[in-house]
Design a protein around this motif. Structure first.
Motif, PDB file in Angstrom:
ATOM      1  N   THR A 214       0.931   1.650 -15.782  1.00 50.19           N
ATOM      2  CA  THR A 214       1.341   1.924 -14.412  1.00 50.19           C
ATOM      3  C   THR A 214       2.133   0.775 -13.802  1.00 50.19           C
ATOM      4  O   THR A 214       3.145   0.994 -13.137  1.00 50.19           O
ATOM      5  N   TYR A 215       1.654  -0.472 -14.014  1.00 49.45           N
ATOM      6  CA  TYR A 215       2.343  -1.565 -13.324  1.00 49.45           C
ATOM      7  C   TYR A 215       3.626  -1.967 -14.036  1.00 49.45           C
ATOM      8  O   TYR A 215       3.860  -1.627 -15.176  1.00 49.45           O
ATOM      9  N   GLU A 216       4.475  -2.684 -13.309  1.00 44.14           N
ATOM     10  CA  GLU A 216       5.819  -3.079 -13.756  1.00 44.14           C
ATOM     11  C   GLU A 216       6.662  -1.849 -14.126  1.00 44.14           C
ATOM     12  O   GLU A 216       7.480  -1.877 -15.033  1.00 44.14           O
ATOM     13  N   GLY A 217       6.434  -0.759 -13.421  1.00 46.30           N
ATOM     14  CA  GLY A 217       7.200   0.469 -13.643  1.00 46.30           C
ATOM     15  C   GLY A 217       6.382   1.510 -14.382  1.00 46.30           C
ATOM     16  O   GLY A 217       5.975   1.308 -15.522  1.00 46.30           O
ATOM     17  N   THR A 218       6.123   2.622 -13.724  1.00 46.43           N
ATOM     18  CA  THR A 218       5.390   3.719 -14.350  1.00 46.43           C
ATOM     19  C   THR A 218       6.228   4.366 -15.452  1.00 46.43           C
ATOM     20  O   THR A 218       7.435   4.122 -15.572  1.00 46.43           O
TER      21      THR A 218
ATOM     22  N   PRO B  47       0.807  -1.224   0.000  1.00 51.55           N
ATOM     23  CA  PRO B  47       0.000   0.000   0.000  1.00 51.55           C
ATOM     24  C   PRO B  47       0.837   1.271   0.000  1.00 51.55           C
ATOM     25  O   PRO B  47       0.429   2.288  -0.575  1.00 51.55           O
ATOM     26  N   THR B  48       2.014   1.236   0.618  1.00 53.12           N
ATOM     27  CA  THR B  48       2.854   2.435   0.685  1.00 53.12           C
ATOM     28  C   THR B  48       4.179   2.256  -0.040  1.00 53.12           C
ATOM     29  O   THR B  48       5.085   3.079   0.110  1.00 53.12           O
ATOM     30  N   ALA B  49       4.332   1.195  -0.810  1.00 52.69           N
ATOM     31  CA  ALA B  49       5.594   0.948  -1.523  1.00 52.69           C
ATOM     32  C   ALA B  49       5.284   0.340  -2.877  1.00 52.69           C
ATOM     33  O   ALA B  49       5.157  -0.869  -3.017  1.00 52.69           O
ATOM     34  N   GLY B  50       5.123   1.238  -3.885  1.00 52.11           N
ATOM     35  CA  GLY B  50       4.881   0.788  -5.242  1.00 52.11           C
ATOM     36  C   GLY B  50       6.152   0.887  -6.057  1.00 52.11           C
ATOM     37  O   GLY B  50       6.872  -0.088  -6.267  1.00 52.11           O
ATOM     38  N   SER B  51       6.459   2.098  -6.510  1.00 51.40           N
ATOM     39  CA  SER B  51       7.667   2.309  -7.300  1.00 51.40           C
ATOM     40  C   SER B  51       8.945   2.192  -6.466  1.00 51.40           C
ATOM     41  O   SER B  51      10.033   2.104  -7.022  1.00 51.40           O
TER      42      SER B  51
END
Length: 386
Positions: free
Chosen positions: A363-367, A136-140
């Motif tokens: 968006t996914y696998e790197g914006t 939730p707080t760590a995507g990229s």
């Protein structure tokens, strides 16, 4: 590609075997996905019933060798991804999560015991996998993940949360990445382990014919043998992400091609002011620009695939393909919708569905921003992520 799309005879660059596989997957998409996808998308339904057919076509863990995996080339996998995404991004994403993420993690980083236990079943479609990295707080920035695995005697105990985890609620096995006292490590987690809970994310405007979940890990206890022995640090999950990004490079062009073909067919048959829409200069400009970008994007994907098969693919080249082809594909789908007019906002036509899906794919696998910075660092030698 069909004749209306393939302006450069790209098919002539493909082998007989590659064309045959492409055509088999295209036939499957035309007969088993396209007639149903509007209903699946509208009702937010993921068709588990077609998983055995995908396995029968050799689409699961397609590029992996041994352990019951098909062992096909990178280009063959790319062509399959392109055709699947011409049906729907959600169905191509299933193949990506299963093969490029979950199976690749076990194949690249797992023990022989882990490989023998899971890969044959996953290739056969009798076991589904998921890949738990994003939080939730760590995507990229997965290096700041909060999920933590601690030792307790010979066992591991994992606590934390993951978000946007494809297939988690229908999976039998999850590859979970967690921080440890020794850095980021991966774990093979059977989803029936006490404390593992996956909840589908609903009310989505994109990727509706697929499953993404919130995952909660509460005192999930695993034996020491659950750790992936060959993955240490973020390099482990990133190697899997690059496999998934590679499939996206091809898949995005499938969504673009299908949108273009829908717009072209509509423009030829729709009469306005006593002649077909296709006979107007502005419409032809749109169609030509779409076709040009599809040809360029497909050539880009093919070059990257040939480099991958030759063992010469560099990480920044994956970013070239992912950034360019996602960016161009979503523009093509949106432009195709304009040719359809008001009819284009219905599920009778594919372009807006593809465009909505590509919001997720982009968006996914790197914006875009992540891939821009990867390429910026490659060009200048200066990292600018912070």
């Amino acid at each position: 590609m069909t004749d209306s799309t393939d302006l450069l005879d790209i098919d002539s660059l493909l082998s007989t075997e590659e064309l045959a596989l492409r055509d088999r997957v295209r036939t499957f998409v035309d007969t088993e996905i396209k007639p149903h996808i509007a209903r699946w998308y509208d009702t937010a339904y993921f068709p588990l019933e077609i998983v055995p057919q995908m396995a029968g076509l050799g689409l699961l863990g397609m590029h992996l060798e041994g352990y019951g995996c098909p062992g096909r080339s990178a280009v063959e996998y790319g062509l399959a991804a392109l055709e699947l995404e011409a049906g729907d991004s959600g169905l191509r994403t299933f193949v990506s999560v299963q093969g490029s993420l979950a199976m690749s993690a076990i194949h690249k980083h797992g023990s022989e015991e882990q490989k023998n236990e899971w890969l044959p079943r996953m290739a056969a479609g009798t076991a589904i996998g998921c890949f738990g990295l994003t939080e939730p707080t760590a995507g990229s920035d997965p290096g700041n993940m909060l999920t933590y695995a601690r030792r307790d005697g010979d066992d591991w105990v994992i606590n934390g949360s993951k978000r946007w985890i494809g297939l988690a609620s229908v999976a039998q096995v999850a590859v979970i990445w967690a921080m440890t006292d020794d850095g980021v490590r991966g774990f093979v987690v059977p989803t029936d382990t006490p404390g593992f809970k996956a909840t589908p994310i609903v009310q989505k405007l994109s990727m509706r014919a697929s499953i993404q979940c919130d995952v909660e890990l509460t005192d999930v206890r695993l034996p020491g043998s659950a750790m992936l022995p060959k993955a240490k640090g973020l390099r482990g999950p990133f190697e899997c992400l690059n496999e998934a990004r590679y499939g996206i490079i091809w898949g995005a062009m499938g969504a673009a091609r299908d949108s273009y073909e829908a717009a072209l067919g509509y423009a030829r048959g729709r009469l306005q002011f006593d002649k077909p829409l296709a006979g107007y200069q502005l419409t032809q400009e749109k169609l030509v620009n779409m076709a040009l970008e599809i040809n360029k994007g497909t050539l880009l994907a093919l070059q990257i695939g040939r480099l991958k098969d030759a063992g010469r693919l560099q990480k920044h080249q994956i970013s070239v393909g992912k950034l360019n082809n996602c960016r161009e594909a979503i523009a093509i789908c949106r432009e195709a919708r304009t040719i359809l007019g008001g009819n284009g906002i219905t599920l009778d036509y594919s372009p807006l569905r593809h465009a909505n899906n590509l919001e997720s794919v982009r968006t996914y696998e790197g914006t875009d921003e992540v891939h821009l910075l990867i390429l910026g660092q490659h060009i200048t030698g200066i990292p600018a992520f912070r």
